[in-house]
Structures are given as C-alpha cells and as structure tokens.
Write a protein that holds these residues in place. Structure first.
Motif, PDB file in Angstrom:
ATOM      1  N   ALA A 204       3.389  -6.707   7.946  1.00 44.07           N
ATOM      2  CA  ALA A 204       4.171  -6.754   6.714  1.00 44.07           C
ATOM      3  C   ALA A 204       3.986  -5.430   5.981  1.00 44.07           C
ATOM      4  N   PRO A 205       5.021  -4.894   5.387  1.00 43.00           N
ATOM      5  CA  PRO A 205       4.908  -3.589   4.734  1.00 43.00           C
ATOM      6  C   PRO A 205       3.993  -3.605   3.524  1.00 43.00           C
ATOM      7  N   VAL A 206       3.309  -2.478   3.317  1.00 36.83           N
ATOM      8  CA  VAL A 206       2.479  -2.265   2.134  1.00 36.83           C
ATOM      9  C   VAL A 206       2.762  -0.857   1.621  1.00 36.83           C
ATOM     10  N   LYS A 207       3.078  -0.746   0.362  1.00 27.38           N
ATOM     11  CA  LYS A 207       3.323   0.557  -0.230  1.00 27.38           C
ATOM     12  C   LYS A 207       1.996   1.193  -0.620  1.00 27.38           C
ATOM     13  N   GLY A 208       1.756   2.411  -0.185  1.00 28.55           N
ATOM     14  CA  GLY A 208       0.523   3.103  -0.539  1.00 28.55           C
ATOM     15  C   GLY A 208       0.373   3.269  -2.038  1.00 28.55           C
ATOM     16  N   VAL A 209      -0.851   3.183  -2.516  1.00 29.44           N
ATOM     17  CA  VAL A 209      -1.110   3.243  -3.962  1.00 29.44           C
ATOM     18  C   VAL A 209      -1.809   4.534  -4.381  1.00 29.44           C
ATOM     19  N   GLY A 210      -2.060   5.427  -3.425  1.00 32.00           N
ATOM     20  CA  GLY A 210      -2.753   6.664  -3.761  1.00 32.00           C
ATOM     21  C   GLY A 210      -4.219   6.415  -4.063  1.00 32.00           C
ATOM     22  N   ASP A 211      -4.792   7.215  -4.967  1.00 34.79           N
ATOM     23  CA  ASP A 211      -6.208   7.099  -5.316  1.00 34.79           C
ATOM     24  C   ASP A 211      -6.394   6.107  -6.463  1.00 34.79           C
TER      25      ASP A 211
ATOM     26  N   TYR B 289     -14.788   1.549   0.519  1.00 32.93           N
ATOM     27  CA  TYR B 289     -13.711   2.532   0.389  1.00 32.93           C
ATOM     28  C   TYR B 289     -12.708   2.275   1.507  1.00 32.93           C
ATOM     29  N   PHE B 290     -11.437   2.142   1.126  1.00 29.12           N
ATOM     30  CA  PHE B 290     -10.377   1.849   2.088  1.00 29.12           C
ATOM     31  C   PHE B 290      -9.335   2.962   2.047  1.00 29.12           C
ATOM     32  N   ALA B 291      -8.930   3.423   3.222  1.00 24.65           N
ATOM     33  CA  ALA B 291      -7.844   4.405   3.325  1.00 24.65           C
ATOM     34  C   ALA B 291      -6.953   4.019   4.494  1.00 24.65           C
ATOM     35  N   SER B 292      -5.665   4.301   4.369  1.00 27.41           N
ATOM     36  CA  SER B 292      -4.742   3.946   5.449  1.00 27.41           C
ATOM     37  C   SER B 292      -3.626   4.966   5.547  1.00 27.41           C
ATOM     38  N   THR B 293      -2.931   4.930   6.667  1.00 29.13           N
ATOM     39  CA  THR B 293      -1.773   5.797   6.869  1.00 29.13           C
ATOM     40  C   THR B 293      -0.602   5.378   5.988  1.00 29.13           C
ATOM     41  N   ASP B 294      -0.726   4.257   5.289  1.00 33.54           N
ATOM     42  CA  ASP B 294       0.287   3.881   4.296  1.00 33.54           C
ATOM     43  C   ASP B 294       0.190   4.736   3.037  1.00 33.54           C
ATOM     44  N   GLY B 295      -0.931   5.449   2.875  1.00 31.90           N
ATOM     45  CA  GLY B 295      -1.096   6.309   1.710  1.00 31.90           C
ATOM     46  C   GLY B 295      -1.975   5.744   0.616  1.00 31.90           C
ATOM     47  N   SER B 296      -2.868   4.822   0.960  1.00 30.96           N
ATOM     48  CA  SER B 296      -3.800   4.251  -0.010  1.00 30.96           C
ATOM     49  C   SER B 296      -5.194   4.820   0.177  1.00 30.96           C
ATOM     50  N   TYR B 297      -5.867   5.077  -0.957  1.00 29.81           N
ATOM     51  CA  TYR B 297      -7.264   5.519  -0.967  1.00 29.81           C
ATOM     52  C   TYR B 297      -7.941   4.721  -2.081  1.00 29.81           C
ATOM     53  N   ILE B 298      -8.558   3.600  -1.699  1.00 26.97           N
ATOM     54  CA  ILE B 298      -9.003   2.592  -2.659  1.00 26.97           C
ATOM     55  C   ILE B 298     -10.525   2.480  -2.644  1.00 26.97           C
ATOM     56  N   ASP B 299     -11.136   2.689  -3.791  1.00 25.39           N
ATOM     57  CA  ASP B 299     -12.590   2.579  -3.924  1.00 25.39           C
ATOM     58  C   ASP B 299     -12.908   1.339  -4.761  1.00 25.39           C
ATOM     59  N   GLN B 300     -13.714   0.427  -4.204  1.00 25.52           N
ATOM     60  CA  GLN B 300     -14.053  -0.810  -4.923  1.00 25.52           C
ATOM     61  C   GLN B 300     -15.566  -1.045  -4.898  1.00 25.52           C
ATOM     62  N   ASP B 301     -16.056  -1.570  -6.017  1.00 25.99           N
ATOM     63  CA  ASP B 301     -17.488  -1.824  -6.211  1.00 25.99           C
ATOM     64  C   ASP B 301     -17.636  -3.292  -6.599  1.00 25.99           C
TER      65      ASP B 301
ATOM     66  N   VAL C  98     -11.192  -9.427  -6.173  1.00 21.40           N
ATOM     67  CA  VAL C  98     -11.088  -7.989  -5.915  1.00 21.40           C
ATOM     68  C   VAL C  98      -9.668  -7.578  -6.299  1.00 21.40           C
ATOM     69  N   ALA C  99      -9.459  -6.272  -6.450  1.00 22.95           N
ATOM     70  CA  ALA C  99      -8.113  -5.785  -6.767  1.00 22.95           C
ATOM     71  C   ALA C  99      -7.267  -5.632  -5.510  1.00 22.95           C
ATOM     72  N   TYR C 100      -7.921  -5.282  -4.391  1.00 18.33           N
ATOM     73  CA  TYR C 100      -7.234  -5.090  -3.117  1.00 18.33           C
ATOM     74  C   TYR C 100      -8.076  -5.720  -2.017  1.00 18.33           C
ATOM     75  N   ASP C 101      -7.401  -6.310  -1.028  1.00 22.01           N
ATOM     76  CA  ASP C 101      -8.149  -6.880   0.084  1.00 22.01           C
ATOM     77  C   ASP C 101      -8.497  -5.793   1.096  1.00 22.01           C
ATOM     78  N   ASP C 102      -9.068  -6.164   2.218  1.00 22.64           N
ATOM     79  CA  ASP C 102      -9.541  -5.183   3.198  1.00 22.64           C
ATOM     80  C   ASP C 102      -8.432  -4.661   4.105  1.00 22.64           C
ATOM     81  N   GLU C 103      -7.174  -4.913   3.732  1.00 19.35           N
ATOM     82  CA  GLU C 103      -6.029  -4.255   4.341  1.00 19.35           C
ATOM     83  C   GLU C 103      -5.294  -3.382   3.320  1.00 19.35           C
ATOM     84  N   GLY C 104      -5.887  -3.227   2.138  1.00 14.49           N
ATOM     85  CA  GLY C 104      -5.248  -2.428   1.102  1.00 14.49           C
ATOM     86  C   GLY C 104      -4.107  -3.132   0.405  1.00 14.49           C
ATOM     87  N   VAL C 105      -4.063  -4.480   0.483  1.00 15.24           N
ATOM     88  CA  VAL C 105      -3.000  -5.258  -0.148  1.00 15.24           C
ATOM     89  C   VAL C 105      -3.432  -5.673  -1.551  1.00 15.24           C
ATOM     90  N   LYS C 106      -2.562  -5.449  -2.519  1.00 16.52           N
ATOM     91  CA  LYS C 106      -2.827  -5.882  -3.884  1.00 16.52           C
ATOM     92  C   LYS C 106      -2.983  -7.394  -3.924  1.00 16.52           C
TER      93      LYS C 106
END
Length: 543
Positions: A137-144, A194-206, A361-369
């Motif tokens: 399923a498509p996911v739009k990258g969210v950047g940093d 920290y999650f990054a993907s070719t969709d364009g997401s770079y997500i840091d979660q604590d 969490v704000a994003y799951d481990d696939e970078g999905v909101k």
C-alpha cells in the motif's frame, strides 16, 4: 542478537513471569544516553543506496537501540538487577516482488552496506519460489520527523537506589499488613528507533514504557492453604511519574482501589495483603449462570484474547498460528457486513495513538502514520488489523499502521494495536450498574485464562470476586472462573459504563511469531455488564 534465554523467575508457580532478556549487560548510566540523529541518518542512507544499487525496488532501514532495566525483589532483599542494551540495523527490501531481510550489529559503513546487499541477495533467492509479487500500500514520505513518548521523568535517569528503596517500601508495607511473601519488580523499557525508507521518510522515535508487577501471598499456617493477589496497576507508556505514592487511586464498590494515570504501589501492596487474607476466609462460589460486572483491570485480558488476537488479519487468513492460533472471525463473516460479533452496546476499536498506552507511537515500523479505526461497530464486525502488504486483501488504500518488530535484528510484521472497548454513550456509573443486577458477580483484576486455537471457546479467572444480590454487593467470594464462546459473550453485553470510568490494562510481553517476538499493548474499557454467563468453581474443577 544477542537474544538470551528466557529468565524464569523462581517461586512464581503456575503463573511464572517469563522475562525476555535482550542484548549485552551494561552499567545503569548507559541507559540514560542517546544516539546522534544525524549519524543515524547517515547510516540509513548508506543502506538505502546499497540496496537500490543492487536491485531493490523498495528498502526500509531500522536503526535500533533497545534499553531495558529489570529490578527484581522479594521480601527484604534484592534478587537481581539487569541492565541491557541491544544496538543494530535491520534492512528490509523488495527485489523481484519478493521480501528480503538482513541485520547487523556492525555500525561501520561497510558493515551496513554488506547487510543491505545480503538482504537483496536473500530476496532474489526467495523470488524463485514467489508465486505472487508483494503489493505494498502506498505511503507518502514525511521527510525528517521525530516523536517521543510524552514523559515527565525518564525512568532510566532515576537512580537505582531510589527504585530499590521504593520496592523495599512496597515489600515492607505488604509484610506489615499481613503478607507472608511478596515479590515486586520494575520493568523499564526505552526503544530508540530510527526509520528510513526509499519512500522518503526519516523518522526518529523515542518510546518509553513502565510496569511494576507484584505478587502478594498469604498462608493459613493451620491448614497450609494459601492465596495470592497481584497488582491492580497495569503497565503504561509513561515515565517514572507513573509510580506516584501520593495517588489515592479510584475506590470501587466493594472496597477495592484501582489506578488510572498514577499508581501507588505501596497502598496497593497493603490492600493486596489484606484482600489475599480475606480470600482465605471467602466462601467458594456456587456454579451456575450469573450476570457479570467486569472491571477494566479484568476485562482488558478478555478483550486481548477474544478480540485483539482473532482480528489480526494474518491469523484470519491462516498465515500465522503461533502462540494464539488462527481465528474464527473469517473473511466471509466480514464480507457479509452483518456478522454480529457483539450486541449493539459493543464498539471495539484499534488504536495506536491513545496517550499513555503501551502501543502509542506516531509511526509504525513501516513508517506509516498511526491512528484509530473500528473493528466492531455497534456489534457488527467491520474491519481487521492490517499492514502495508496486507491492505489490498481488504480493499484498503493504505496500511492501518500496526507493523512492529521487537528488535533491530527481527523483521517487522503485523502486530496487535491497542484494542479497546468504547465507553458507553449514556451516563452510567459502576454503582448504578450494580444496582440493576439481581444475581451476579463483580470481577476485578486479571487471572488465569485458557482459549482454543480459533479464539472461540475460552475461560477466564480474576483477582477479586464479589457476589451481587438484588443490586447489592454482599460478600467477597472465591474460586470463580467464567466460560465463554466469543460471539455469545460479546452479544451478552447489556451495558457499558460511560467514559468517566474508562481505564487501561495491558500486556508487556505479548508473544507472536516464529522466531518469537514480544510486543507491548494496552486495552481500554469502562466497566461492562454481561448477562447469563456460565461460572464454574475452579476448586471443584481441580478436584
């Protein structure tokens, strides 16, 4: 990894706690440190570039630092203190429409690039046997972006002495109140992901979690009989502020006290000792049909087992059966659009954003909101829990954001979200609910359970049981367990208290998969009534 054998706590009997111990032992002060975000992004970029260069049409990278502390005590002594750290990178790719995964604890650029190449090689090898390409399923990258559990006090920064002093105070208070034995523990978790993907997401979660389980035991020395009572404060997605000895808790009909956003472990230990002593004198239940009034400290486990697991889509489809079996709630029931999972009082929803919950969490481990969605709406089955490569099966345009891995070294897969029972829509207190019960039992706290491999037939116990006669709580009773068939049980729900009574319980170590993984998940509800439920006497059942 680095995954250690389960450590079995001594003396826990049939309800022994199993402690997953991860990583290498470290000094306590290491637990309070973090990794530089810029460094993690640089490492992730190396992996993304290496994977795409070697044929990956998609790649995601998880750089994880998993920190845990266990403080384990009994009576007047500390039995163990365990501090662990596990660090590494997990790389997942799609090549030729097929998944591949590899992981490494080598943080050099060369080590990360090699792991990315290995993931692509595994995918290519797997593709020889792939009959249908992965559909993401498509996911739009969210950047940093970044997100942190909204804590007040980082548990990892609290001195060990303060934690030990708290547990010793808990134990001392319980012994003074009449306990013969007590075991108290602190489980503290910090996942720096920290999650990054070719969709364009770079997500840091604590992510921070805390749990303070205890078990109080009393013995009748004349007969040798014993009874236990476990804690009534569940695990939470909070910092050390959760353990507040100033909290007075929430007084329930019958005299029990439970806890919401703050847990007074000392007061609960005192109450546990007294209530366990009362159990020794309590009358054994007479088997039969009763109307049950179930407190959230109890109902969370019934929700977990009879709703959360059977509505995981991989179980429904038969792709997963470990730990909890498959599911009776098959796709045809959902497709009918009228399968009555429960009464019209029952709305059950999945949620990954509720504050203070274990799964928030704000994003799951696939970078999905993450978000919230209904599973059962006004009694009717309307949805399941699905991730990116499952969404198309349900005709969904996007993932529901419930993908998770318990370590950098394990591949992420579909896990249960927080699954909860919505509060009643009309004003109703617990006391008013009990007033309308002629022949019932009020159950507080979770206990033993048994459920079949389809999540259909089950049996549940509890911690505290009170007889209800003609709208009045008459006495504390013992040896209670109730039997259910899942749809019949939820269709027997005749009332749910309003949001003023809404509280959370949860599981800190929910197992799934092979190799096994654990996750933490909360379940919320208000007190609910279920009519005509079969109750058995566990003492007689055991002979």
């Amino acid at each position: 990894m680095l995954r250690r054998e389960f450590l079995k706590m001594s003396g826990a009997g049939a309800g022994a706690l199993m402690l997953p111990i991860y990583g290498r032992a470290v000094a306590a002060d290491v637990l309070a440190t973090t990794m530089d975000v810029a460094t993690k992004k640089k490492m992730a970029t190396v992996a993304l570039n290496a994977a795409t260069k070697n044929g990956a049409s998609y790649c995601d990278v998880r750089i994880g630092r998993y920190l845990r502390q266990f403080v384990i005590t009994r009576e007047d002594r500390v039995e163990n203190v365990v501090n662990t750290e596990s660090m590494g990178t997990g790389i997942r790719v799609i090549v030729n429409g097929t998944w591949g995964f590899a992981a490494t604890s080598d943080f050099s650029e060369d080590g990360i690039a090699k792991a990315a190449v290995q993931a692509t090689q595994i995918a290519k090898a797997n593709s020889k046997f792939q009959t249908e390409p992965v559909q993401l399923a498509p996911v739009k990258g969210v950047g940093d972006v970044s997100w942190k559990t909204p804590i007040v006090k980082n548990s990892m920064e609290v001195p060990l002495k303060e934690k030990v002093d708290l547990l010793m105070s808990v134990n001392g208070a319980a012994m003074k109140a009449g306990a013969d034995y007590i075991r108290s523990t602190l489980f503290l978790v910090n996942e720096q992901k920290y999650f990054a993907s070719t969709d364009g997401s770079y997500i840091d979660q604590d992510v921070h979690r805390i749990w303070a389980p205890m078990e109080v035991t009393v013995i009748d020395k004349a007969t040798g009989k014993f009874r236990t009572r476990e804690e009534l404060g569940g695990p939470r997605g909070m910092g050390y502020e959760y353990l507040d000895t100033r909290s007075k808790g929430i007084a329930l009909p019958g005299g029990a006290v439970v806890y919401g956003s703050a847990y007074n472990m000392i007061d609960d230990a005192v109450a546990a000792a007294k209530q366990a002593r009362n159990k020794l004198k309590a009358r054994s239940v007479k088997p039969g049909r009763y109307d049950l009034v179930l407190d959230p400290t109890h109902l969370w486990l019934t929700i977990h087992e009879s709703v959360g697991h059977p509505l995981e889509l991989d179980r429904v489809l038969g792709y997963e059966a470990n730990y909890a079996g498959t599911s009776f709630a098959t796709i045809d029931k959902w497709q009918s659009k009228n399968f009555k999972y429960g009464s019209d009082k029952v709305t059950l929803f999945a949620d990954k954003v509720q504050p203070t919950t274990l799964g928030a969490v704000a994003y799951d481990d696939e970078g999905v909101k993450t978000g919230r969605w209904d599973l059962v709406k006004d009694g009717v089955l309307v949805n399941y829990q699905a991730i990116r490569d499952q969404a198309h099966i349900l005709g969904l345009k996007e993932s529901q954001g419930c993908c998770y891995a318990d370590s950098w070294s394990n591949v992420q897969f579909q896990r249960m979200a927080n699954v909860s029972l919505a509060a009643g829509k009309t004003p109703l207190s617990v006391a008013d609910m009990i007033k309308n019960v002629e022949n019932g039992i009020y159950i507080i706290g979770d206990g033993s359970f048994s459920i079949d491999q389809q999540r259909y037939n089950a049996q549940f116990g509890g911690q505290l049981f009170y007889e209800i006669k003609n709208g009045q709580i008459t006495e504390q009773i013992e040896d209670v367990a109730y039997q259910i068939r899942t749809p019949e049980f939820w269709n027997a729900c005749s009332a749910v208290c309003d949001e003023r009574d809404y509280r959370f319980g949860g599981s800190f170590f929910d197992g799934k998969g092979q190799p096994s993984q654990v996750s933490a998940v909360s379940h919320g509800s208000s007190t609910a009534r279920f009519d005509g439920i079969n109750v058995i006497n566990t003492a007689r059942s055991l002979g």
